[in-house]
Write a protein that holds these residues in place. Structure first.
Motif, PDB file in Angstrom:
ATOM      1  N   THR A 176       0.826  -1.206   0.000  1.00 63.24           N
ATOM      2  CA  THR A 176       0.000   0.000   0.000  1.00 63.24           C
ATOM      3  C   THR A 176       0.860   1.256   0.000  1.00 63.24           C
ATOM      4  N   ILE A 177       2.019   1.208   0.674  1.00 62.02           N
ATOM      5  CA  ILE A 177       2.956   2.341   0.608  1.00 62.02           C
ATOM      6  C   ILE A 177       3.418   2.555  -0.840  1.00 62.02           C
ATOM      7  N   LEU A 178       3.723   1.476  -1.534  1.00 62.76           N
ATOM      8  CA  LEU A 178       4.102   1.585  -2.949  1.00 62.76           C
ATOM      9  C   LEU A 178       2.937   2.096  -3.785  1.00 62.76           C
ATOM     10  N   LEU A 179       1.709   1.700  -3.436  1.00 61.64           N
ATOM     11  CA  LEU A 179       0.523   2.188  -4.126  1.00 61.64           C
ATOM     12  C   LEU A 179       0.409   3.706  -3.982  1.00 61.64           C
ATOM     13  N   VAL A 180       0.620   4.214  -2.770  1.00 60.62           N
ATOM     14  CA  VAL A 180       0.560   5.662  -2.529  1.00 60.62           C
ATOM     15  C   VAL A 180       1.614   6.384  -3.361  1.00 60.62           C
ATOM     16  N   ALA A 181       2.810   5.786  -3.451  1.00 60.22           N
ATOM     17  CA  ALA A 181       3.913   6.437  -4.150  1.00 60.22           C
ATOM     18  C   ALA A 181       3.744   6.414  -5.664  1.00 60.22           C
ATOM     19  N   LEU A 182       3.193   5.317  -6.192  1.00 58.07           N
ATOM     20  CA  LEU A 182       3.206   5.127  -7.645  1.00 58.07           C
ATOM     21  C   LEU A 182       1.899   5.476  -8.341  1.00 58.07           C
ATOM     22  N   ALA A 183       0.753   5.271  -7.667  1.00 60.18           N
ATOM     23  CA  ALA A 183      -0.538   5.419  -8.349  1.00 60.18           C
ATOM     24  C   ALA A 183      -0.748   6.815  -8.941  1.00 60.18           C
ATOM     25  N   PRO A 184      -0.497   7.908  -8.211  1.00 60.64           N
ATOM     26  CA  PRO A 184      -0.696   9.232  -8.832  1.00 60.64           C
ATOM     27  C   PRO A 184       0.188   9.458 -10.047  1.00 60.64           C
ATOM     28  N   ALA A 185       1.436   8.957 -10.008  1.00 57.67           N
ATOM     29  CA  ALA A 185       2.342   9.121 -11.148  1.00 57.67           C
ATOM     30  C   ALA A 185       1.828   8.352 -12.364  1.00 57.67           C
ATOM     31  N   VAL A 186       1.355   7.121 -12.128  1.00 58.67           N
ATOM     32  CA  VAL A 186       0.795   6.321 -13.224  1.00 58.67           C
ATOM     33  C   VAL A 186      -0.442   7.007 -13.796  1.00 58.67           C
ATOM     34  N   ALA A 187      -1.286   7.557 -12.908  1.00 60.30           N
ATOM     35  CA  ALA A 187      -2.500   8.252 -13.361  1.00 60.30           C
ATOM     36  C   ALA A 187      -2.145   9.479 -14.194  1.00 60.30           C
ATOM     37  N   ALA A 188      -1.106  10.218 -13.772  1.00 60.19           N
ATOM     38  CA  ALA A 188      -0.687  11.404 -14.526  1.00 60.19           C
ATOM     39  C   ALA A 188      -0.203  11.031 -15.919  1.00 60.19           C
TER      40      ALA A 188
ATOM     41  N   GLU B 193       2.796 -15.671   1.472  1.00 64.95           N
ATOM     42  CA  GLU B 193       1.624 -14.932   1.955  1.00 64.95           C
ATOM     43  C   GLU B 193       1.876 -13.428   1.921  1.00 64.95           C
ATOM     44  N   SER B 194       3.097 -13.013   2.232  1.00 66.13           N
ATOM     45  CA  SER B 194       3.453 -11.601   2.122  1.00 66.13           C
ATOM     46  C   SER B 194       3.396 -11.148   0.661  1.00 66.13           C
ATOM     47  N   ALA B 195       3.862 -11.991  -0.251  1.00 64.87           N
ATOM     48  CA  ALA B 195       3.824 -11.665  -1.683  1.00 64.87           C
ATOM     49  C   ALA B 195       2.389 -11.554  -2.181  1.00 64.87           C
ATOM     50  N   ALA B 196       1.508 -12.444  -1.708  1.00 64.39           N
ATOM     51  CA  ALA B 196       0.107 -12.422  -2.139  1.00 64.39           C
ATOM     52  C   ALA B 196      -0.575 -11.133  -1.706  1.00 64.39           C
ATOM     53  N   SER B 197      -0.316 -10.702  -0.469  1.00 67.83           N
ATOM     54  CA  SER B 197      -0.947  -9.486   0.034  1.00 67.83           C
ATOM     55  C   SER B 197      -0.439  -8.248  -0.700  1.00 67.83           C
ATOM     56  N   ALA B 198       0.862  -8.187  -0.973  1.00 65.91           N
ATOM     57  CA  ALA B 198       1.417  -7.062  -1.731  1.00 65.91           C
ATOM     58  C   ALA B 198       0.893  -7.066  -3.160  1.00 65.91           C
ATOM     59  N   SER B 199       0.675  -8.253  -3.715  1.00 66.60           N
ATOM     60  CA  SER B 199       0.116  -8.354  -5.058  1.00 66.60           C
ATOM     61  C   SER B 199      -1.278  -7.743  -5.119  1.00 66.60           C
ATOM     62  N   ALA B 200      -2.049  -7.912  -4.031  1.00 66.21           N
ATOM     63  CA  ALA B 200      -3.391  -7.323  -3.983  1.00 66.21           C
ATOM     64  C   ALA B 200      -3.316  -5.802  -4.074  1.00 66.21           C
ATOM     65  N   ALA B 201      -2.321  -5.191  -3.413  1.00 65.92           N
ATOM     66  CA  ALA B 201      -2.143  -3.741  -3.510  1.00 65.92           C
ATOM     67  C   ALA B 201      -1.732  -3.348  -4.926  1.00 65.92           C
ATOM     68  N   GLY B 202      -0.906  -4.191  -5.561  1.00 67.58           N
ATOM     69  CA  GLY B 202      -0.494  -3.909  -6.933  1.00 67.58           C
ATOM     70  C   GLY B 202      -1.653  -3.911  -7.909  1.00 67.58           C
ATOM     71  N   THR B 203      -2.623  -4.804  -7.695  1.00 74.09           N
ATOM     72  CA  THR B 203      -3.783  -4.840  -8.600  1.00 74.09           C
ATOM     73  C   THR B 203      -4.568  -3.536  -8.542  1.00 74.09           C
ATOM     74  N   LEU B 204      -4.570  -2.873  -7.384  1.00 79.91           N
ATOM     75  CA  LEU B 204      -5.319  -1.629  -7.258  1.00 79.91           C
ATOM     76  C   LEU B 204      -4.673  -0.505  -8.059  1.00 79.91           C
ATOM     77  N   VAL B 205      -3.351  -0.564  -8.297  1.00 81.67           N
ATOM     78  CA  VAL B 205      -2.700   0.448  -9.124  1.00 81.67           C
ATOM     79  C   VAL B 205      -3.286   0.430 -10.530  1.00 81.67           C
ATOM     80  N   SER B 206      -3.347  -0.755 -11.135  1.00 86.69           N
ATOM     81  CA  SER B 206      -3.878  -0.873 -12.495  1.00 86.69           C
ATOM     82  C   SER B 206      -5.369  -0.557 -12.540  1.00 86.69           C
ATOM     83  N   MET B 207      -6.113  -1.003 -11.521  1.00 81.18           N
ATOM     84  CA  MET B 207      -7.562  -0.797 -11.547  1.00 81.18           C
ATOM     85  C   MET B 207      -7.923   0.674 -11.370  1.00 81.18           C
ATOM     86  N   LEU B 208      -7.277   1.353 -10.416  1.00 82.00           N
ATOM     87  CA  LEU B 208      -7.645   2.740 -10.125  1.00 82.00           C
ATOM     88  C   LEU B 208      -7.128   3.701 -11.186  1.00 82.00           C
TER      89      LEU B 208
END
Length: 499
Positions: A126-138, A305-320
């Motif tokens: 989720t920290i990576l999501l905060v850092a990357l999502a706005p840049a990807v959206a821009a 299990e840690s990788a699976a949970s981080a992957s869930a945050a990664g999916t939100l980058v592409s979706m949002l």
């Protein structure tokens, strides 16, 4: 970056209101409870509970969905560890080491390693999501119709190539979804397609009905067809805790998992299955206790299990940011956005900042709630596993039917739900993966619209589909995905003739 932090602080103001905190806690509890039940993964949990949120305002609904998503992922791991029955495909790896640990009387430690792994992976992701999502959206604001169509083609090819036992089955599943997506009126000409003269089908088949039918009804019918007499006895878990030696063996695994899981979650590569297996292989290679793998190595639970949970945050980058679902859960959540008349994409961060940042902030809150609730409640989840399968799946059928009827209040919706459920049953019978069908239903109409728009801009010339550097790059990636498996099958070249 500072703008993102300021927006995140505003998101916490939204997420930490008493009402939204309640929805986050309800989502985590419901998601975990449903995810714990055998055969029910996050996608089915979100699909089943999608109709429940119709009366909620959007921010509260999506905060609840986030809790359901992460809670159901942890619940799927619980069934893997205790019963050797993965609740979802991403939890398969957890069964490889977690179940031997449980049989050896270390189920408590396996559950604790999984819970903390989900917490660490989710937080870092989720920290990576905060850092990357706005840049990807821009960057995505400048993407045109040809580029969007290329991205959707990439999603179609990638998801059919990765999932299932063969590409043919993946493509067949995708075609089923694209066909269902054609039902209704043509968006540009107004001509009816595949409605069979029914006015109720003029608006198409609701994505919620498709998701519930393929996941819930199809799975319930499949399990009923293979039901065996006698229940499965759950293994007592005791009190979850980790000793100092366990923590020493797992803390590096918890930190390595997100580095593998997040990038794979953000690309259309089939979700968390690949990164969990890669994490497992990595942990096995780096472990000082390789001889324990296959017999109950705790690193083999913590890392994946840690990788699976981080992957869930990664999916939100592409979706949002792109409106591109890379997993089944993201596809169902995209349907939820459409249910509220909200279109994820580059402009979502500008048009709905309170919703987006409230959702992202709720992920942090949900992680804390997940860890706080699930560690002490693990023995309760074990008791849920003892519900007789006939009662369990009868309840799923009832709940799914009520939810589908609530979508439009039409009796025809129940008929369509049953038909799609039978299609889902047939797909399981012949080994067709479900995710390509769901993505076909959701992205199919959008892909068609972007294709026709790109051709209109180029006056019908096919060159209009490849007139940007971005689209050309994407098609090169598509070509590599298609050609690489064929190259691997070629016989190796001889280096010299035998003397």
């Amino acid at each position: 970056m500072w703008d993102s932090l300021n927006s995140l602080m505003g998101g916490f103001e939204t997420a930490l209101t008493p009402v939204n905190l309640l929805w986050a806690a309800v989502g985590v509890l419901l998601g975990t409870a449903i995810g714990v039940l055998p055969g029910i993964g996050p996608a089915m949990a979100v699909a089943l509970l999608l109709p429940v949120t119709y009366g909620l305002e959007p921010t509260g609904a999506f905060i609840m969905f986030a809790g359901i998503y992460y809670g159901a992922m942890f619940g799927g791991s619980t069934t893997s560890i205790l019963l050797n029955t993965p609740g979802e495909s991403a939890a398969v790896v957890a069964a490889m080491e977690g179940h031997p640990m449980a049989k050896a009387g270390r189920g408590a430690q396996a559950l604790a390693a999984a819970a903390i792994g989900h917490f660490a992976g989710g937080m870092i992701g989720t920290i990576l999501l905060v850092a990357l999502a706005p840049a990807v959206a821009a960057l995505a604001v400048d993407i045109g119709a040809p580029d969007y169509f290329a991205i959707m083609v990439l999603a179609f090819i990638a998801v059919t190539s990765v999932l299932g036992s063969s590409r043919i089955r993946g493509l067949a599943s995708l075609l089923i979804g694209l066909t269902i997506g054609l039902v209704g009126l043509d968006r540009m000409t107004g001509q009816s397609r595949l409605t069979f003269g029914s006015l109720e089908l003029a608006d198409g088949v609701d994505v919620v009905i498709v998701a519930v039918g393929l996941f819930a009804i199809g799975e319930a019918l499949w399990v009923a067809a293979h039901l065996r007499r006698g229940g499965v006895e759950a293994i007592p878990v005791g009190r979850p805790w980790l000793g100092r030696a366990d923590v020493k063996r797992t803390w590096k695994s918890w930190l390595r998992g997100p580095l593998i899981g997040f990038p794979f979650g953000a690309i259309p590569a089939g979700g968390a299955e690949i990164p969990t297996f890669l994490s497992y292989v990595t942990e096995k290679r780096l472990s000082r206790h390789r001889d324990e793998f296959g017999k109950g190595a705790i690193e083999g639970v913590a890392g994946p299990e840690s990788a699976a949970s981080a992957s869930a945050a990664g999916t939100l980058v592409s979706m949002l940011t792109l409106g591109l679902p890379t997993t089944a859960v993201a596809a169902v959540m995209l349907a939820a956005f459409q249910q509220y008349g909200i279109q994820p994409g580059p402009l979502l961060f500008e048009r709905e900042p309170d919703l987006v940042w409230g959702l992202i902030a709720s992920l942090f809150v949900g992680m804390v709630l997940l860890l706080a609730l699930n560690l002490p409640l693990a023995p309760l989840w074990a008791k849920l596993l003892r519900i007789p399968r006939p009662y369990l799946y009868a309840g799923i059928l009832f709940f799914a039917s009520v939810g589908a009827y609530a979508v439009g209040g039409e009796a025809l919706d129940l008929v369509v739900l049953l038909i799609i459920g039978l299609i889902g049953f047939g797909m399981r019978r012949y080994g067709l993966p479900v995710l390509p069908a769901v993505i076909g239903v959701i992205l199919g109409p959008a892909a068609e619209q972007q294709l026709r728009r790109a051709l209109q801009i180029s006056d019908g010339s096919m060159s209009g589909l490849v007139d940007t550097p971005f689209s050309i790059t994407v098609y090169v990636i598509v070509a590599l995905l298609l050609v690489w498996p064929l190259v691997k099958k070629l016989p190796p070249l001889r280096r010299g003739a035998p003397s």
